[in-house]
Motif scaffolding. Structure first.
Motif, short mmCIF file in Angstrom:
data_model
loop_
_atom_site.label_atom_id
_atom_site.label_comp_id
_atom_site.label_asym_id
_atom_site.label_seq_id
_atom_site.Cartn_x
_atom_site.Cartn_y
_atom_site.Cartn_z
N TRP A 196 50.34 -54.05 -6.01
CA TRP A 196 49.92 -55.40 -5.61
C TRP A 196 50.65 -56.44 -6.45
O TRP A 196 50.85 -56.28 -7.65
CB TRP A 196 48.41 -55.56 -5.83
N HIS A 197 51.04 -57.55 -5.79
CA HIS A 197 51.76 -58.61 -6.48
C HIS A 197 51.30 -59.96 -5.93
O HIS A 197 50.93 -60.08 -4.76
CB HIS A 197 53.27 -58.47 -6.30
N ASP A 198 51.28 -60.96 -6.82
CA ASP A 198 50.86 -62.29 -6.37
C ASP A 198 52.02 -63.00 -5.67
O ASP A 198 53.10 -62.42 -5.47
CB ASP A 198 50.29 -63.11 -7.54
N ALA A 199 51.79 -64.25 -5.31
CA ALA A 199 52.78 -64.98 -4.52
C ALA A 199 54.10 -65.16 -5.26
O ALA A 199 55.15 -65.36 -4.64
CB ALA A 199 52.21 -66.34 -4.12
N ASP A 200 54.04 -65.09 -6.60
CA ASP A 200 55.25 -65.25 -7.40
C ASP A 200 55.89 -63.92 -7.79
O ASP A 200 56.85 -63.89 -8.56
CB ASP A 200 54.94 -66.05 -8.67
N GLU A 257 42.10 -64.38 -2.37
CA GLU A 257 43.35 -64.56 -1.66
C GLU A 257 44.55 -64.37 -2.59
O GLU A 257 45.49 -63.64 -2.28
CB GLU A 257 43.39 -65.96 -1.04
N ARG A 258 44.50 -65.02 -3.76
CA ARG A 258 45.62 -64.95 -4.69
C ARG A 258 45.74 -63.59 -5.36
O ARG A 258 46.85 -63.16 -5.71
CB ARG A 258 45.49 -66.04 -5.76
N ARG A 311 45.04 -60.80 -3.91
CA ARG A 311 45.35 -59.83 -2.86
C ARG A 311 44.25 -58.77 -2.71
O ARG A 311 44.53 -57.58 -2.52
CB ARG A 311 46.69 -59.13 -3.14
#
Length: 301
Positions: free
Chosen positions: A30-34, A283-284, A286
């Protein structure tokens, strides 16, 4: 006959232990938007949900370590925990996520630049004792066993093991209230506390059990050479040579009970969750649909 009154319970969670455990055990999926990893966040979230679902705590504190090199113990002894490499940024960012989760869930979240999580846990537990609370300390850390009093429990969540003050001696060879003295004597490699050179766990436990405390041992070192203890004469000599360092080691191993807890105040009841903040976090971070449903349900428990 009247039954024994059930004492209210404060659950105290050593967050860093479970964030680190998740960091090492969860896959990097899992990875955030960045693009930063979220595996520790995912694992810690699942741990926290399972704990709440199982225990249904009404009063709860989650303590985070922020005094990584600024703790009061570092001023006393600069080498304190100096053997630990700094956490990578990939993990530090996830600590911030985990803290954010607890706050959004309405859980009292403690962190301080000069006090460790152990000190925050000890101070929080002390503050509710006058109101008849017992503590359930969620951590496998042996240091925290020194806080256990009648009715308290320590809960190694990963292994599903619980023990009270009476169970500490079987685990470490000394009573709960003697843990700090014991660690000051034999040292604690995890925290880079040397203790008395040449005195191991078994000898330290035997000495503390015999004399009752480190202070009493220090006052009666001359008696050590005559104990029925393997290497008694050598142990007595080492104690004489390093006697003046014993108070310092005890300052490092004894949990502080006066850490600042403001703006939070006992009995640390869970507050209403911030639904908007939780949705944004989910949401952020995931979180999947099942975890989100569990998260919403946990805020109602």
């Amino acid at each position: 006959m009247t039954g024994t009154a059930v004492r209210p319970t404060l659950h105290l969670i050593d967050a860093s232990l479970y964030v680190f455990r998740a960091w090492h055990s969860m896959p990097d999926e899992w990875h955030d938007a960045d693009g930063w990893p979220l595996n520790a966040v995912q694992g810690f979230t699942r741990f926290l949900l399972e704990l709440i679902e199982r225990e249904r705590p009404r009063h709860m504190v989650v303590a985070f370590d922020e005094a990584l090199d600024s703790c009061f113990r570092n001023r006393l002894y600069p080498e304190y925990k100096a053997n630990r490499p700094p956490a990578p940024e990939e993990l530090m960012r996830q600590f911030a996520y985990c803290k954010e989760l607890c706050e959004a869930m309405g859980i009292v979240t403690l962190a301080h630049g000069e006090y460790e999580a152990d000190d925050l846990i000890g101070s929080a537990l002390k503050s509710v004792r006058k109101d008849g609370f017992r503590g359930v300390i969620v951590s496998a850390d042996k240091d925290l066993s020194q806080l256990l009093q009648d009715g308290d429990e320590q809960f190694d969540f990963a292994r599903g093991q619980r023990w009270g003050a009476g169970g500490v001696k079987a685990r470490h060879g000394v009573h709960a209230h003697q843990i700090a003295d014991y660690l000051a004597l034999c040292g604690d490699a995890v925290d880079n506390i040397p203790g008395v050179n040449g005195i191991g766990h078994k000898t330290a436990a035997a000495l503390i059990s015999h004399f009752g405390s480190l202070d009493e041992l220090s006052n009666r070192i001359d008696e050590v050479a005559f104990l029925r203890l393997r290497g008694a004469a050598t142990t007595a000599r080492r104690l004489h040579e390093q006697r003046e360092l014993l108070p310092l080691w005890l300052q490092l191993t004894r949990i502080a009970l006066d850490a600042p807890l403001m703006p939070h105040a006992p009995p640390f009841a869970r507050r209403t969750a911030d639904e908007a903040a939780l949705d944004d976090f989910a949401e952020r971070a995931r979180l999947g649909p099942l975890t989100r449903r569990r998260l919403q349900a946990a805020t109602q428990l």
